[in-house]
Design a protein around this motif. Sequence first.
Motif, PDB file in Angstrom:
ATOM      1  N   GLN A  97       0.838  -1.203   0.000  1.00 59.57           N
ATOM      2  CA  GLN A  97       0.000   0.000   0.000  1.00 59.57           C
ATOM      3  C   GLN A  97       0.874   1.255   0.000  1.00 59.57           C
ATOM      4  O   GLN A  97       0.636   2.193  -0.751  1.00 59.57           O
ATOM      5  N   GLN A  98       1.904   1.254   0.828  1.00 62.60           N
ATOM      6  CA  GLN A  98       2.760   2.445   0.927  1.00 62.60           C
ATOM      7  C   GLN A  98       3.576   2.651  -0.340  1.00 62.60           C
ATOM      8  O   GLN A  98       3.844   3.786  -0.737  1.00 62.60           O
ATOM      9  N   ILE A  99       3.967   1.572  -0.973  1.00 65.59           N
ATOM     10  CA  ILE A  99       4.711   1.696  -2.234  1.00 65.59           C
ATOM     11  C   ILE A  99       3.787   2.275  -3.313  1.00 65.59           C
ATOM     12  O   ILE A  99       4.178   3.175  -4.065  1.00 65.59           O
ATOM     13  N   ILE A 100       2.555   1.770  -3.340  1.00 64.91           N
ATOM     14  CA  ILE A 100       1.582   2.308  -4.313  1.00 64.91           C
ATOM     15  C   ILE A 100       1.347   3.793  -4.037  1.00 64.91           C
ATOM     16  O   ILE A 100       1.378   4.627  -4.956  1.00 64.91           O
ATOM     17  N   ASP A 101       1.156   4.148  -2.771  1.00 62.25           N
ATOM     18  CA  ASP A 101       0.940   5.558  -2.415  1.00 62.25           C
ATOM     19  C   ASP A 101       2.118   6.424  -2.867  1.00 62.25           C
ATOM     20  O   ASP A 101       1.932   7.512  -3.406  1.00 62.25           O
ATOM     21  N   ALA A 102       3.341   5.925  -2.628  1.00 64.46           N
ATOM     22  CA  ALA A 102       4.533   6.702  -2.994  1.00 64.46           C
ATOM     23  C   ALA A 102       4.654   6.823  -4.508  1.00 64.46           C
ATOM     24  O   ALA A 102       5.089   7.855  -5.032  1.00 64.46           O
ATOM     25  N   ALA A 103       4.260   5.775  -5.234  1.00 65.81           N
ATOM     26  CA  ALA A 103       4.291   5.825  -6.700  1.00 65.81           C
ATOM     27  C   ALA A 103       3.305   6.864  -7.203  1.00 65.81           C
ATOM     28  O   ALA A 103       3.662   7.742  -8.006  1.00 65.81           O
ATOM     29  N   VAL A 104       2.074   6.780  -6.713  1.00 63.59           N
ATOM     30  CA  VAL A 104       1.024   7.695  -7.167  1.00 63.59           C
ATOM     31  C   VAL A 104       1.401   9.146  -6.840  1.00 63.59           C
ATOM     32  O   VAL A 104       1.233  10.042  -7.671  1.00 63.59           O
ATOM     33  N   ALA A 105       1.964   9.363  -5.656  1.00 63.47           N
ATOM     34  CA  ALA A 105       2.377  10.718  -5.268  1.00 63.47           C
ATOM     35  C   ALA A 105       3.439  11.256  -6.214  1.00 63.47           C
ATOM     36  O   ALA A 105       3.611  12.463  -6.357  1.00 63.47           O
ATOM     37  N   ASN A 106       4.177  10.362  -6.859  1.00 66.39           N
ATOM     38  CA  ASN A 106       5.223  10.768  -7.797  1.00 66.39           C
ATOM     39  C   ASN A 106       4.779  10.627  -9.255  1.00 66.39           C
ATOM     40  O   ASN A 106       5.622  10.635 -10.157  1.00 66.39           O
ATOM     41  N   GLY A 107       3.486  10.489  -9.461  1.00 62.82           N
ATOM     42  CA  GLY A 107       2.966  10.443 -10.833  1.00 62.82           C
ATOM     43  C   GLY A 107       3.322   9.181 -11.584  1.00 62.82           C
ATOM     44  O   GLY A 107       3.447   9.188 -12.814  1.00 62.82           O
ATOM     45  N   ARG A 108       3.505   8.094 -10.859  1.00 64.73           N
ATOM     46  CA  ARG A 108       3.839   6.835 -11.512  1.00 64.73           C
ATOM     47  C   ARG A 108       2.694   5.840 -11.398  1.00 64.73           C
ATOM     48  O   ARG A 108       2.020   5.779 -10.374  1.00 64.73           O
ATOM     49  N   SER A 109       2.503   5.054 -12.457  1.00 59.68           N
ATOM     50  CA  SER A 109       1.588   3.920 -12.379  1.00 59.68           C
ATOM     51  C   SER A 109       2.346   2.701 -11.879  1.00 59.68           C
ATOM     52  O   SER A 109       3.571   2.631 -11.988  1.00 59.68           O
ATOM     53  N   VAL A 110       1.601   1.756 -11.348  1.00 59.96           N
ATOM     54  CA  VAL A 110       2.217   0.596 -10.705  1.00 59.96           C
ATOM     55  C   VAL A 110       1.859  -0.681 -11.463  1.00 59.96           C
ATOM     56  O   VAL A 110       0.696  -0.886 -11.825  1.00 59.96           O
ATOM     57  N   ALA A 111       2.864  -1.517 -11.702  1.00 61.99           N
ATOM     58  CA  ALA A 111       2.621  -2.852 -12.245  1.00 61.99           C
ATOM     59  C   ALA A 111       3.235  -3.876 -11.303  1.00 61.99           C
ATOM     60  O   ALA A 111       4.201  -3.576 -10.604  1.00 61.99           O
ATOM     61  N   LEU A 112       2.666  -5.069 -11.286  1.00 63.36           N
ATOM     62  CA  LEU A 112       3.158  -6.130 -10.398  1.00 63.36           C
ATOM     63  C   LEU A 112       3.895  -7.186 -11.196  1.00 63.36           C
ATOM     64  O   LEU A 112       3.413  -7.639 -12.241  1.00 63.36           O
ATOM     65  N   ALA A 113       5.056  -7.603 -10.713  1.00 68.08           N
ATOM     66  CA  ALA A 113       5.819  -8.655 -11.371  1.00 68.08           C
ATOM     67  C   ALA A 113       6.039  -9.793 -10.386  1.00 68.08           C
ATOM     68  O   ALA A 113       6.731  -9.625  -9.384  1.00 68.08           O
ATOM     69  N   GLY A 114       5.438 -10.928 -10.666  1.00 71.10           N
ATOM     70  CA  GLY A 114       5.622 -12.078  -9.783  1.00 71.10           C
ATOM     71  C   GLY A 114       4.294 -12.669  -9.351  1.00 71.10           C
ATOM     72  O   GLY A 114       3.366 -11.948  -8.974  1.00 71.10           O
ATOM     73  N   ARG A 115       4.197 -13.999  -9.408  1.00 69.44           N
ATOM     74  CA  ARG A 115       2.933 -14.675  -9.137  1.00 69.44           C
ATOM     75  C   ARG A 115       2.419 -14.467  -7.730  1.00 69.44           C
ATOM     76  O   ARG A 115       1.235 -14.262  -7.501  1.00 69.44           O
ATOM     77  N   SER A 116       3.323 -14.531  -6.732  1.00 67.89           N
ATOM     78  CA  SER A 116       2.838 -14.443  -5.354  1.00 67.89           C
ATOM     79  C   SER A 116       2.310 -13.040  -5.065  1.00 67.89           C
ATOM     80  O   SER A 116       1.386 -12.875  -4.264  1.00 67.89           O
ATOM     81  N   LEU A 117       2.868 -12.033  -5.729  1.00 73.23           N
ATOM     82  CA  LEU A 117       2.332 -10.676  -5.584  1.00 73.23           C
ATOM     83  C   LEU A 117       0.935 -10.588  -6.177  1.00 73.23           C
ATOM     84  O   LEU A 117       0.026 -10.019  -5.569  1.00 73.23           O
ATOM     85  N   ASP A 118       0.784 -11.124  -7.396  1.00 74.41           N
ATOM     86  CA  ASP A 118      -0.537 -11.128  -8.029  1.00 74.41           C
ATOM     87  C   ASP A 118      -1.566 -11.760  -7.104  1.00 74.41           C
ATOM     88  O   ASP A 118      -2.654 -11.236  -6.896  1.00 74.41           O
ATOM     89  N   LYS A 119      -1.177 -12.904  -6.545  1.00 70.70           N
ATOM     90  CA  LYS A 119      -2.107 -13.647  -5.699  1.00 70.70           C
ATOM     91  C   LYS A 119      -2.461 -12.847  -4.439  1.00 70.70           C
ATOM     92  O   LYS A 119      -3.631 -12.681  -4.103  1.00 70.70           O
ATOM     93  N   ASN A 120      -1.438 -12.351  -3.746  1.00 70.20           N
ATOM     94  CA  ASN A 120      -1.689 -11.633  -2.495  1.00 70.20           C
ATOM     95  C   ASN A 120      -2.457 -10.335  -2.723  1.00 70.20           C
ATOM     96  O   ASN A 120      -3.380 -10.019  -1.970  1.00 70.20           O
ATOM     97  N   VAL A 121      -2.074  -9.598  -3.751  1.00 66.83           N
ATOM     98  CA  VAL A 121      -2.785  -8.348  -4.029  1.00 66.83           C
ATOM     99  C   VAL A 121      -4.221  -8.659  -4.431  1.00 66.83           C
ATOM    100  O   VAL A 121      -5.159  -7.982  -3.990  1.00 66.83           O
ATOM    101  N   GLY A 122      -4.408  -9.700  -5.229  1.00 65.32           N
ATOM    102  CA  GLY A 122      -5.755 -10.081  -5.643  1.00 65.32           C
ATOM    103  C   GLY A 122      -6.640 -10.402  -4.451  1.00 65.32           C
ATOM    104  O   GLY A 122      -7.749  -9.884  -4.314  1.00 65.32           O
ATOM    105  N   ILE A 123      -6.124 -11.244  -3.555  1.00 66.63           N
ATOM    106  CA  ILE A 123      -6.889 -11.634  -2.363  1.00 66.63           C
ATOM    107  C   ILE A 123      -7.235 -10.408  -1.524  1.00 66.63           C
ATOM    108  O   ILE A 123      -8.362 -10.238  -1.062  1.00 66.63           O
ATOM    109  N   THR A 124      -6.283  -9.529  -1.352  1.00 69.40           N
ATOM    110  CA  THR A 124      -6.484  -8.375  -0.475  1.00 69.40           C
ATOM    111  C   THR A 124      -7.456  -7.370  -1.095  1.00 69.40           C
ATOM    112  O   THR A 124      -8.290  -6.778  -0.419  1.00 69.40           O
ATOM    113  N   ARG A 125      -7.345  -7.169  -2.425  1.00 71.63           N
ATOM    114  CA  ARG A 125      -8.297  -6.279  -3.115  1.00 71.63           C
ATOM    115  C   ARG A 125      -9.711  -6.845  -3.031  1.00 71.63           C
ATOM    116  O   ARG A 125     -10.664  -6.107  -2.805  1.00 71.63           O
ATOM    117  N   ASP A 126      -9.833  -8.161  -3.240  1.00 74.41           N
ATOM    118  CA  ASP A 126     -11.158  -8.779  -3.183  1.00 74.41           C
ATOM    119  C   ASP A 126     -11.807  -8.551  -1.818  1.00 74.41           C
ATOM    120  O   ASP A 126     -13.025  -8.473  -1.707  1.00 74.41           O
TER     121      ASP A 126
END
Lengths: 553, 553
Positions: A237-266
Amino acid sequence: MSHSQRIRCMPFGGVGEFGKNMMVYTLGNDAVIVDCGMGFPAPGQHGVDLVIPDISALKTMGLTLHALLLTHGHEDHIGAVPFLLPQLGGIPVYGTPVTLALVQSKLTEHHLKADLRPLSLEDEIPVGPFTVEAIPVTHSIMDAASIVVHTPLGAIVHTGDFRFDPSPVDGRPTPIHRFSRLGDRGVLLLASDSTNATRSGSCPSERSVAPALRQAIGGCKGKVIVTTFASNMFRIQQIIDAAVANGRSVALAGRSLDKNVGITRDLGRLNIPGGSLIDIKQIDALPDRELLIIATGSQGEWRAALARIAQNKFTGLRLGEGDLVIFSSSNIPGNERVIAGLFNHIYRRGARILHAGQAHLHVSGHAQAHELKMMMQLTRPRYFYPVHGEYRNLVEHQSLATAAGIPFERTVMAENGQMVVVDSKKIRRGDSFHAGAVFVDGMSRDELDDLVLRDRRTLADDGIIAVTVVLSRNEGTLLMTPELLARGVLHEDLSDDVLDKATDELAHYLRQQSKENLADLDQVTEDVRVWLRRWCKRHIKRRPMVLPVVVEV
Amino acid sequence: MSHSQRIRCMPFGGVGEFGKNMMVYTLGNDAVIVDCGMGFPAPGQHGVDLVIPDISALKTMGLTLHALLLTHGHEDHIGAVPFLLPQLGGIPVYGTPVTLALVQSKLTEHHLKADLRPLSLEDEIPVGPFTVEAIPVTHSIMDAASIVVHTPLGAIVHTGDFRFDPSPVDGRPTPIHRFSRLGDRGVLLLASDSTNATRSGSCPSERSVAPALRQAIGGCKGKVIVTTFASNMFRIQQIIDAAVANGRSVALAGRSLDKNVGITRDLGRLNIPGGSLIDIKQIDALPDRELLIIATGSQGEWRAALARIAQNKFTGLRLGEGDLVIFSSSNIPGNERVIAGLFNHIYRRGARILHAGQAHLHVSGHAQAHELKMMMQLTRPRYFYPVHGEYRNLVEHQSLATAAGIPFERTVMAENGQMVVVDSKKIRRGDSFHAGAVFVDGMSRDELDDLVLRDRRTLADDGIIAVTVVLSRNEGTLLMTPELLARGVLHEDLSDDVLDKATDELAHYLRQQSKENLADLDQVTEDVRVWLRRWCKRHIKRRPMVLPVVVEV
């Protein structure tokens, strides 16, 4: 006093080691299990992917198992569930929402079903003769909880992994008043997380890494890659916040990230501004300076996204000059060399690195000395039992307890396989029980035994010589010169000459044997083994494994 | 410009890695070698005890080798001397007194003789077409020196391992004015130690550890054990001083300590007050509080004195409550887990531990960023070449050089096997050459090749299945059911069933083959290998090594 009036604590894992946490609490024959985690292999445990508790002893104790209670969703607390739950007779599994979602994901992968039940963070629930209460605690994963098992003798407070973060990212601090209220009512036993007992002071808030993250990202003109532990959604969450504050979009690289972010967003637990999370396959559409990639692989895992990125093997992403790789992580002991190798690859690409040794980019999820003492002072337990950690962590935690005013004789040191017995009069070590480890090969999911691992160590260190001897069944004579093959023993320049010499001498040895001696195949096999082992020791000063095959035709 | 008017630098080791430092400098066909060190095996290099430079390329270059110049006596700078000197044609070996004494000790162990010559720390000596100068530098071993090779094109300053300690324990600081004078005369090339280029600031003086040592020893009522690197006689001197100041006698535990202390005392370079050094076998005569033991094994080496002490396997010495173990050392990356294991053993004995993470008990021997820049500003080299370190260290060192005002194009990044060519106009990367590694099994002192190590990795990860097939020479038929033996593959509960199944199916497969197919033994061998590999992949999801033996009788 009857046996039903004492509590037995049985650590099947995680006490005297890091990983594979599993504790059984009993009152008479009634029992609950807290956590069911996996561990990682030690050096020398070749070809092992993960390690789980050996619960063979548990199955012979005649206990009535009422529930598996999960403190949180880290692998060292839930990783063994798919392997061991089928052996536990379909008992209900209690956990908080994120924890259960992670368990469900594992069960699905293993094609298993289970009786998963929500663990209320407010109300007490009846479990067999106990009532169970869960108190949310701050940790480096969402929805961590301490488990309180209320018994007729008083409450057992099993902290699980915790820390006291007064300003957590999700606004859900540990409600320390609830631990204090438990203390008011009377706590029998505090079984507390020793991971960071060796560290003095308190751990800074998770929020404290935000400024360094924002500053580093803001100062980069190229792509930013941030790597961290994939299960820490507060950090994500903090990395996303820091990216957005700096005008950057965020992409995820790695299966376990996809899975964890997916579960948490759901579960509605991540706050991602619309459009700021993009597919990793779409990153071409954006200029480097509008891009931030969160990647798995902070520990140098060679198959993870960051290792592939660092070697330019990650499709669609080229690391180069002007890019920045931020390690928002710590080095897990044992991984230092492989992480250093990862650094070298990143530098070879021309990218820069910023890590937690240079800026405040990481905090631990475990309570340090001050916080651990605070837990004791809130709960005011009659007895204290340090868990979760190697011996050195347990003994340091015990010292903290005596420093915090708990009399030494009310503390206990007991590792895996050593029961702890508590009654209203005292705490003591009880009987020993078998609490070994089962080694799992992740690909085949087979178990490995100590014998296999011992063989692999011998093979790794000294290689193998296979020797084939063919005897005539009728005449009891050698039908051909023995055939010797070596692997992993000697430099190829030497190997042939040495094997030729051994072959000649072995043939000579066998030809000298009587027909009677050669008639017993088992005996010949053993003789050949002993002869060749001695020959190797004498002539090549090595001890390869010798694998003789003696056949009659 | 003729070839004799350019300098070639050939890194055979230590550039792009830590360890096995070896550099060759040439002018035309004339060459000198600086250092000849050994390295340690990486994880996965099973059964390897040490690694030395592969100098096969050097032997084919037609160079006239004039000398081996040694900067100091650490293993990563002299450890390969006994292995490689015999291949270098009896060239003279130059070193300072402590360095030569350590080399002599190695040569004696290997039953070798060599032309050892003192390296003057004052006068220049002629070596082939060069003159060579040695400048003493402070480091974590006595008698370290930078090597200056004066050439017609200017001076090459090869720093070796160094730091600037203005108040070293032996009162011999680095004479920085001599580096400055070299700068006045004109330095062509600075090849400098990159080990700590990643660390900012300067390293505190070796003397700075004395207060913490004295305080810790003074506060202990039982025995004190101090472990440190056995070659650091400055540290040993300070430990002895701290012991004596606290009324304790000192005993040494560990062979390498005995050897190093012996060599240094023989050279009159240790100051041990009369009677304060006692034999380890005499420690019974003293009460615990008058005793301090210096022990080898700070890295958790399982055969070293400290590991044996921690497990109460060291004759005559029992560790217990009230005793203190001081780690006056750092953790070499990769050793963290085994050191943690050592801590656990010590705690189990009831002893306390004090380590450099808790008190100022250790300093590094390598220059950090400020000191490295200072070396550049003293010598003012025309060209800069970072050596001694992994890629990440070299690249950080290169950044320090540009920050210190050396133009980027006058710096070079070149790892092992990559020539660097310097003339009066520029520095550039030249040809590549073979600079591999030779793996040595210490017990037998045989070399191992990559093939052996690859086999050992396969054996370690997946084990081996040996399969024996006996064919009839006349009839071209299978004479018996194939014999399969597995080691390190499967849990013993499974192994027999699985092998029986594979045996049946392999027999079936072979019986279906035509006589013609079975006539070619090599072909049958390959067929069996391929068949069994596929079978294992499909049925047990593993890839063990398959070792087929096909014989005709």
